[in-house]
Design an enzyme around this catalytic site. Structure first.
Site, PDB file in Angstrom:
ATOM      1  N   THR B 188       0.686  -1.366  -0.099  1.00 14.02           N
ATOM      2  CA  THR B 188      -0.084  -0.040   0.128  1.00 14.02           C
ATOM      3  C   THR B 188       0.735   1.217  -0.365  1.00 14.02           C
ATOM      4  OG1 THR B 188      -2.220  -0.614   1.489  1.00 14.02           O
ATOM      5  CG2 THR B 188      -2.002   1.383   1.033  1.00 14.02           C
ATOM      6  N   ASN B 396      -2.846  -1.344  14.647  1.00 15.31           N
ATOM      7  CA  ASN B 396      -4.212  -1.876  13.129  1.00 15.31           C
ATOM      8  C   ASN B 396      -4.682  -2.595  13.731  1.00 15.31           C
ATOM      9  OD1 ASN B 396      -2.629  -1.588  10.594  1.00 15.31           O
ATOM     10  ND2 ASN B 396      -0.371  -1.897  11.745  1.00 15.31           N
TER      11      ASN B 396
END
Lengths: 401, 401
Positions: B188, B396
């Site tokens: 990403t 996360n």
């Protein structure tokens, strides 16, 4: 069909074991074990594929090649890995000392170690430990041998079953350790299985390989395959069943139970994964091949983003699909479906309408099942893994060398 | 030779950019950017290898194939990945709207998105954002375009250099985003590079591929290769240098600077790795092949055990050797050496005597260099990674969908 029995690793006939505190571990806990079959047994083993394989692995491989063994000597607290010539000499000495005490050939002794890498064994303590363990060999009702193979494990992992082969009662038992550096192809994982079944070494090897491929090779805690690890089974034949020498019905029955033992122990290792708060079963279906199904399951099982999402109880399916996408397995974004628990989350690549409350309930559970249907073929694979928590970082950031 | 200059992504001649707050991000922060070359430019791009590649990637690939483009439209807050037909239609609409506003062919517009996977774009907001960004196109002195591509990034990543090609001053600038889901083969990660160099598309493609292979493909934050990511360079030729059409001296000089830009941005991404407290440079030397050197570096860079050890400032070299061992690269435990900072830790497979205080000082630093010498050949590779901290798990585990 099998029934659970008591007696641990010494439940099968003719096996003795002991675990002692030899002072290798700083904690003073049990750290040397000996497992002994009073008669020579068929042996099979599967070892780490790590090119930095530790000295004890090299020594045990020789016994595996001969197909016959009668003892296992194991220590925790020191892996005897990356220790060069000295390490090899120490591992051989462990086998020799055990062999002398038991009056058996050195080649019949398996050696295993687990613990810190890069440090040589304190051989004086190890020698005294082996002597004490051999002196105490017996039914090991306290399961000290299981204690003695633990490192960061938080509980003992063992099972013992009784089943029949041709009407004859046969017993099988297993102990295992492992909670970090766990990944397919034998991670920091030790599994010792004893059985009084009579089976030829070559068939025992085949049965163990098949069992390991759907158990220990299908778990991942952190993706790290270790230097030391092995799964081994000793089969001494004292049950008196007709010796298995071909792939007959008894072979199938034996392999089935051996697989049950391996899967049980493998799952226990994941449940005890360092810092784990979740136990995840990943079931990949509809793959073009078993290899693809396994690759897909493994990519999901290893993804830190997926693992932290489960820790956060967030059904972040985008991260799961992302892992599928980089797994190198054949996948088609318009054919993939995914469910968590009983809820369909993704249908043919698109997010499905979901009952948020129900999903929240599923994500809050300890055991969570994820099914990924690739929609391409008939092959499937099942893996087990755990989440990544603060505790994992703590354990591994603070476990100082 | 090059000098750092100001002006950000619009430092090269003929480039305009803008970033706006379109309301896609819940935070209300900048989330739509347009980068525009006033003349058609050569373009090259490298995209994710993820089979679940997002819709914008599919749209941009068409522009990369033609070799010519003049605008990039990008949004953060929503990845437009795993969004099926609707996603593709939305990505095409982003290109069409931008093209109409700029009076250029739709095929000349690159599209990029980053953010949550599995959610469709709020097209009303996106459309308004593109209109606002195009209206504000200019020198982008405030670097709003860099802000608009950020997700969990904690700082802006950009650079701008001036150098000469055949005595003519040429400028190159780059911006990038990325801090999680970062791994080789475009994680990403978005990187947009502008230059006023004149270079043919085919050579630009070659230069970018070579640059990416030693920069963005050599970083790992968490091992997750994402669905969305791309590195792209627009070269509009307005510097007036003799157009590079063969692999001449100018080509070499250009590729060198382009590589510097990519390495700078790649390193910034690692420095900003989610929860990172350390910046690790892994230098693998003495490998039998570049592929082996890269495999080795990558296994170390991905190992959660190595990464948590660095977080804990523990020089646990056993975990590093263990990762080398399972990397699948050729390795020999008796030939491997390892150093951390200036200290030799392992020599030919064995722990070397070390100055513990000195080692502690090195491990306490933010930037740490690890050299693994496999002792087998001449090939080498360098990778950059970061540690795994509590903060990574927090970011996360709590970044909810």
């Amino acid at each position: 069909m099998y029934t659970e029995i008591k007696g641990g690793i010494t439940a099968p006939k003719g096996f003795k074991a002991a675990g002692v505190q030899a002072g290798i571990k700083k904690s003073g806990k049990h750290d040397v074990a000996v497992i002994y079959s009073t008669v020579p047994a068929s042996v099979a083993g599967v070892c780490t594929t790590n090119t930095m394989a530790a000295a004890p692995v090299a020594v045990s491989r020789l016994a595996f090649e001969s197909g016959i063994a009668s003892a296992i000597v194991v220590n925790s607290g020191c892996a005897n890995a990356c220790t060069g010539e000295q390490g090899l000499s120490d591992a051989n000495a462990m086998a020799q000392i055990t062999a002398d005490l038991l009056s058996i050939p050195k080649e019949d002794v398996l050696v295993a170690s687990t613990g810190i890498i890069g440090v040589t064994l304190p051989m004086e303590k190890v020698t005294a430990g082996i002597k004490a363990a051999v002196a105490q060999l017996g039914p090991d009702e306290q399961d000290y041998s299981t204690l003695a193979i633990m490192t960061t494990d938080t509980f003992q992992k063992h099972c013992a079953y009784e089943f029949e082969l041709g009407g004859v009662p046969v017993r099988i038992a297993g102990i295992a350790k492992g909670s970090g550096m766990i990944h397919p192809n034998m991670a920091t994982m030790l599994a010792f299985i004893t059985t009084d079944a009579a089976i030829a070494p070559a068939l025992l090897k085949q049965a163990l390989t098949d069992a390991v491929n759907v158990s220990f090779n299908m778990i991942s805690v952190d993706g790290d395959t270790s230097t030391n690890d092995m799964a081994t089974v000793l089969a001494n034949g004292l049950a008196g069943n007709k010796k298995i020498e071909t792939k007959n019905e008894d072979y199938a029955a034996f392999t089935k139970i051996l697989t049950e033992v391996c899967i049980y122990l493998a799952k226990q290792i994941v449940v005890d994964g360092e810092g784990a708060t979740k136990f995840l079963e990943l079931n990949v279906t509809g793959a073009a091949s078993f290899a693809d199904a396994k690759k897909t399951a493994m990519a999901i099982a290893k993804s830190p983003l997926v693992k932290t999402a489960f820790f956060g109880e967030d059904a972040n399916w985008g991260r799961i699909l992302c892992a599928v996408g980089y797994s190198e397995a054949a996948a088609d974004p318009t054919k993939i479906s995914l469910s968590i628990g009983d809820l369909t989350i993704v249908k043919q690549g698109l997010g499905a309408p979901i009952d948020e409350l129900e999903l929240k309930k599923i994500m809050a559970e300890h055991d969570i099942r994820v099914v990924v249907d690739l929609g391409l073929g008939q092959a499937e694979a099942t893996m087990w893994t755990c989440d990544f928590s603060y505790e994992y970082v703590k354990i591994n950031g603070e476990y100082h060398t």
